[in-house]
Design a protein around this motif. Structure first.
Motif, PDB file in Angstrom:
ATOM      1  N   VAL A   3      50.814 107.228  51.885  1.00 44.99           N
ATOM      2  CA  VAL A   3      51.819 107.343  50.828  1.00 44.99           C
ATOM      3  C   VAL A   3      52.444 108.733  50.912  1.00 44.99           C
ATOM      4  CG1 VAL A   3      50.644 105.725  49.312  1.00 44.99           C
ATOM      5  CG2 VAL A   3      50.172 108.143  49.079  1.00 44.99           C
ATOM      6  N   ARG A   4      53.653 108.830  50.420  1.00 51.35           N
ATOM      7  CA  ARG A   4      54.334 110.129  50.405  1.00 51.35           C
ATOM      8  C   ARG A   4      54.664 110.491  48.969  1.00 51.35           C
ATOM      9  NH1 ARG A   4      59.312 110.289  53.970  1.00 51.35           N
ATOM     10  NH2 ARG A   4      57.702 110.330  55.564  1.00 51.35           N
ATOM     11  N   ILE A   5      54.316 111.736  48.618  1.00 52.24           N
ATOM     12  CA  ILE A   5      54.702 112.322  47.340  1.00 52.24           C
ATOM     13  C   ILE A   5      55.438 113.606  47.687  1.00 52.24           C
ATOM     14  CG2 ILE A   5      53.915 113.289  45.162  1.00 52.24           C
ATOM     15  CD1 ILE A   5      51.439 111.511  45.380  1.00 52.24           C
ATOM     16  N   GLY A   6      56.720 113.627  47.413  1.00 56.65           N
ATOM     17  CA  GLY A   6      57.532 114.768  47.827  1.00 56.65           C
ATOM     18  C   GLY A   6      57.629 114.797  49.346  1.00 56.65           C
ATOM     19  N   LYS A   7      57.268 115.917  49.941  1.00 50.66           N
ATOM     20  CA  LYS A   7      57.288 116.039  51.399  1.00 50.66           C
ATOM     21  C   LYS A   7      55.910 115.868  52.015  1.00 50.66           C
ATOM     22  CE  LYS A   7      61.308 119.024  51.594  1.00 50.66           C
ATOM     23  NZ  LYS A   7      61.864 120.286  52.081  1.00 50.66           N
ATOM     24  N   SER A   8      54.879 115.707  51.192  1.00 53.45           N
ATOM     25  CA  SER A   8      53.501 115.608  51.678  1.00 53.45           C
ATOM     26  C   SER A   8      53.096 114.147  51.863  1.00 53.45           C
ATOM     27  CB  SER A   8      52.539 116.262  50.691  1.00 53.45           C
ATOM     28  OG  SER A   8      52.865 117.620  50.521  1.00 53.45           O
ATOM     29  N   VAL A   9      52.312 113.902  52.922  1.00 59.17           N
ATOM     30  CA  VAL A   9      51.815 112.560  53.226  1.00 59.17           C
ATOM     31  C   VAL A   9      50.319 112.529  52.951  1.00 59.17           C
ATOM     32  CG1 VAL A   9      51.523 110.824  55.027  1.00 59.17           C
ATOM     33  CG2 VAL A   9      53.594 112.223  54.969  1.00 59.17           C
ATOM     34  N   TYR A  10      49.878 111.505  52.237  1.00 53.38           N
ATOM     35  CA  TYR A  10      48.481 111.354  51.838  1.00 53.38           C
ATOM     36  C   TYR A  10      47.950 109.992  52.261  1.00 53.38           C
ATOM     37  CZ  TYR A  10      49.457 115.242  48.630  1.00 53.38           C
ATOM     38  OH  TYR A  10      49.810 116.445  48.103  1.00 53.38           O
ATOM     39  N   THR A  11      46.634 109.902  52.367  1.00 48.69           N
ATOM     40  CA  THR A  11      45.941 108.636  52.543  1.00 48.69           C
ATOM     41  C   THR A  11      45.286 108.291  51.221  1.00 48.69           C
ATOM     42  OG1 THR A  11      45.448 109.199  54.842  1.00 48.69           O
ATOM     43  CG2 THR A  11      44.168 107.422  53.865  1.00 48.69           C
ATOM     44  N   LYS A  12      45.463 107.053  50.764  1.00 53.13           N
ATOM     45  CA  LYS A  12      44.845 106.641  49.501  1.00 53.13           C
ATOM     46  C   LYS A  12      43.370 106.349  49.752  1.00 53.13           C
ATOM     47  CE  LYS A  12      44.873 103.306  45.789  1.00 53.13           C
ATOM     48  NZ  LYS A  12      45.335 102.001  45.346  1.00 53.13           N
TER      49      LYS A  12
END
Length: 65
Positions: A20-29
């Protein structure tokens, strides 16, 4: 980045392990923290950086990077 395939959904609708992306950062749920009543997101590029986020948070999915 292809914007045609992206969509905005609530975090609780995303499967565990998806990016997922929040702003410019990419995360793994990751897992759900019952104590905090929030989902754990781990930065894709740094597994030591975690973030607790409510399930109602809008996130971007379906992107390529």
């Amino acid at each position: 980045m292809n914007h045609l395939d992206t969509s905005i959904v609530m975090l609780k609708e995303v499967k565990k392990g998806d990016l997922v992306r929040i702003g410019k950062s990419v995360y793994t749920k990751d897992d759900y923290c019952r104590e905090e009543k929030k989902y754990i997101l781990t930065r894709w590029d740094d597994i030591n950086r975690e973030r607790l986020v409510r399930g109602s948070k809008l996130v971007e999915v379906g992107f390529t990077f």
